[in-house]
Design a protein around this motif. Structure first.
Motif, PDB file in Angstrom:
ATOM      1  N   ALA A 130       0.824  -1.214   0.000  1.00 26.17           N
ATOM      2  CA  ALA A 130       0.000   0.000   0.000  1.00 26.17           C
ATOM      3  C   ALA A 130       0.852   1.256   0.000  1.00 26.17           C
ATOM      4  N   SER A 150      -3.347  -5.218   3.671  1.00 29.86           N
ATOM      5  CA  SER A 150      -3.462  -3.891   3.071  1.00 29.86           C
ATOM      6  C   SER A 150      -2.928  -3.824   1.646  1.00 29.86           C
ATOM      7  N   HIS A 190     -10.647  -1.229   5.099  1.00 32.17           N
ATOM      8  CA  HIS A 190      -9.208  -1.365   4.899  1.00 32.17           C
ATOM      9  C   HIS A 190      -8.503  -2.052   6.060  1.00 32.17           C
ATOM     10  N   TRP A 241      -7.802  -0.640   9.011  1.00 25.29           N
ATOM     11  CA  TRP A 241      -7.003   0.279   9.833  1.00 25.29           C
ATOM     12  C   TRP A 241      -7.431   0.247  11.308  1.00 25.29           C
ATOM     13  N   CYS A 285      -8.353  -5.661   0.432  1.00 26.42           N
ATOM     14  CA  CYS A 285      -8.707  -4.917   1.646  1.00 26.42           C
ATOM     15  C   CYS A 285      -8.004  -3.568   1.558  1.00 26.42           C
ATOM     16  N   ARG A 286      -8.693  -2.563   1.076  1.00 24.84           N
ATOM     17  CA  ARG A 286      -8.074  -1.257   0.819  1.00 24.84           C
ATOM     18  C   ARG A 286      -9.073  -0.138   1.072  1.00 24.84           C
ATOM     19  N   GLU A 311     -11.855   7.312   3.079  1.00 20.15           N
ATOM     20  CA  GLU A 311     -12.280   5.982   3.500  1.00 20.15           C
ATOM     21  C   GLU A 311     -13.805   5.968   3.562  1.00 20.15           C
TER      22      GLU A 311
END
Length: 576
Positions: A154, A172, A345, A347, A371-372, A416
């Motif tokens: 990423a 990621s 994502h 995070w 998964c982003r 996001e």
């Protein structure tokens, strides 16, 4: 017979001596070396020069084979620099071979010089750079396969002044694009003394085109660049000056070469005629080029239940602390009860949030493999006037409580899938429910998938792929059954569409167009060292002869040969 008239001019008694290129060996001028031919080529050779040993101080003295020891040694550095010629291209190379020839006109000693870029990009790829726990590590004797063994990191990492993504197997990671794959090869395999395009230049040429599954293990650096660039319809060439590599789109971008020819019967004017002889053939290709037509990224409208996006250790039931105009510590508490996230994502899967990752595979496992970060886009569902419902945010104050549209201000994140509930103070019932851990927030919006609509037609091997970008016209977007607006009778028709068939037809039509081939050989009446691989030729001026093999494409220069012998001419090979 079509002829040009060579009439008398005030300069008929003037003899113009050609300006020969200067030759430098290991930095020193060598007047006894004369350029015979100079080829400008594509990869992996990039170019070649043949030098003859010629006694400039004693031009009548014959060269003997016994003098081969006076030739530059194998491996010596050679620079050929055209003198006094506008737009000239320097040649930097390395002596690769000596040639001793016996012919009818005597003995000849020649030196074959290979372009320095060919040597710089001759290394083979047998290892890959992988991201391990956030640190770059090289894995020797490992296959290099994009979008197979691992995806792209990423974040970008620095290598000798170049930034590139590395191979990464974490959650990621993202799919490799053509631009990212080229940037990886340049950063990790191209020597630092070779000029190469940066990632912004690569992205402007290749856009966000997915490179697909491509393996470059065992290839030379030049071959790897060529293979990856071809996935976006690009080609590779040497830079005009110095030692550098460039990517270009053949027949679309490139400086124009000026080809002129006066009409038959006119008095010859060198300023209006530089074409000596030539042949151009336009015919149907015996082989078919592969075609890749690109549409927009798949889009789905769905309803997502969001999760708290704040530090749970900061939440309390003190209402005053969470009113913007009264809070004594608003900067620290601003997100509490207000920021709600999808966590698509991952995070927020670490402390202090510890949220599960938002799973979009329920919409389509094939379309959401990564998964982003994503963005919440306006709904495809429309009102009775045909206008989008926008991004719809709803809240609930407890289990079994009804969902109600959020009445206050709301901000939609651009980074996001997240919303922020605005206003000076939250509604009392919602605040109490949130403090008790019973409040819920959901959003109905459209998200872009990781897969774009494509139509690919196979062609014969060895031919460059023709890439069509129709992403502004061709789309595939759908209201998923998980959307609360799916099938609603009190709304207007949703903005759903599937242009898959239209993209297939576009690819088929383009395949017919690009099946027309142009091949040509044009010889100029003198040496023009400004000609370079990738230059475009639109027409033969003064004769209204257009060289367009297909709409939107021009003929381009595939190779160039400068002959500094008795012919004193430049011959260019055209393709289109």
């Amino acid at each position: 017979m079509a002829t040009l008239t060579l009439g008398p001019t005030p300069h008929t008694d003037t003899i113009l001596q050609p300006i020969l290129p200067r030759v430098y060996v290991d930095g020193r001028r060598q007047r006894d070396l004369k350029v015979l031919t100079w080829d400008v080529l594509g990869p992996p050779t990039f170019g070649r020069v043949v030098l003859l040993l010629h006694r400039s101080a004693q031009p009548t003295r014959a060269v003997r084979m016994e003098e081969a020891g006076e030739l530059p040694p194998i491996g010596a550095s050679v620079v050929v620099r055209p003198g006094g010629l506008e737009g000239a291209v320097d040649f930097q190379g390395v002596v690769m071979a000596h040639h001793l020839e016996l012919a009818e006109d005597g003995e000849h000693l020649a030196v074959e010089v290979e372009h320095r870029l060919a040597q710089a990009l001759s290394g083979t790829l047998s290892s890959r750079w992988h991201l391990v726990e956030g640190h770059a590590q090289v894995l020797p004797n490992t296959r290099v396969r994009f979008n197979q063994d691992a995806l792209a990191s990423a974040t970008r990492h620095q290598f000798g002044g170049c930034s590139a993504r590395l191979f990464d197997a974490s959650a990621s990671a993202r799919r490799w694009t053509v631009a990212d794959a080229l940037a990886y090869i340049i950063a990790t395999a191209v020597p630092v003394n070779v000029r190469a395009p940066n990632r912004w230049e690569l992205e402007s040429l290749a856009g966000g085109l997915d490179v697909g599954m491509v393996e470059i293990t065992g290839l030379t650096v030049a071959e790897a660049l060529t293979r990856v660039a071809a996935r976006a319809g690009l080609e590779v060439r040497s830079a005009r000056q110095g030692v550098g590599v460039e990517c270009y789109r053949p027949g679309v971008s490139g400086p124009p070469s000026n080809i002129t020819l006066q009409r038959a019967g006119a008095a010859l004017d060198p300023s209006h005629t530089n074409l000596w002889r030539g042949q151009v053939v336009i015919r149907r290709r015996p082989a078919r080029r592969p075609v890749l037509a690109l549409g927009a990224t798949h889009c789905y409208e769905s309803t997502f239940t969001l999760a708290p996006g704040w530090n749970p250790a900061l939440q309390t039931a003190r209402w005053r602390d969470f009113v913007r105009s009264h809070s004594p510590n608003w900067a620290l508490l601003a997100d509490v009860y207000r920021k709600w996230v999808l966590n698509e994502h991952g995070w927020y899967s670490v402390a202090p949030w510890l949220l599960p990752a938002g799973d979009l595979a329920a919409i389509s496992a094939d379309d959401f493999p990564l998964c982003r970060p994503r963005r919440l886009l306006p709904c495809l569902s429309c009102d009775l006037n045909g206008a989008s419902l926008g991004v719809v945010v709803e809240s609930s104050c407890g289990s079994g409580a009804p969902w109600r549209p959020w009445q206050g201000p709301v901000w939609i994140s651009r980074d996001e899938c997240a919303v922020y509930l605005g206003g000076d103070a939250l509604p009392g019932d919602f605040f109490q429910a949130a403090a008790d851990g019973e409040a819920s927030v959901r959003v109905t919006a459209t998200v872009e998938a990781d897969v774009r609509l494509t139509a690919e037609l196979a062609g014969d091997p060895g031919l460059t792929m023709a890439v069509i970008d129709a992403s502004k016209l061709i789309r595939r977007q759908k209201v998923h059954p998980s959307s609360v607006f799916a099938g609603r009778q009190d709304l207007g028709p949703p903005d759903e569409r599937d242009d898959s068939e239209a993209l297939e037809e576009l690819a088929q039509r383009h395949a017919e167009v690009v099946s027309t081939a142009l091949e040509g050989t044009l010889t100029l009446g003198w040496v023009d060292v400004s000609c370079h691989v990738g230059d475009t030729v639109e027409q033969v001026k003064n004769r209204s002869i257009e060289l367009r093999p297909s709409p939107g494409r021009l003929a381009f220069v595939r190779s160039v040969r400068h002959d500094f012998g008795p012919a004193q001419c430049t011959t260019i090979e055209l393709e289109g």
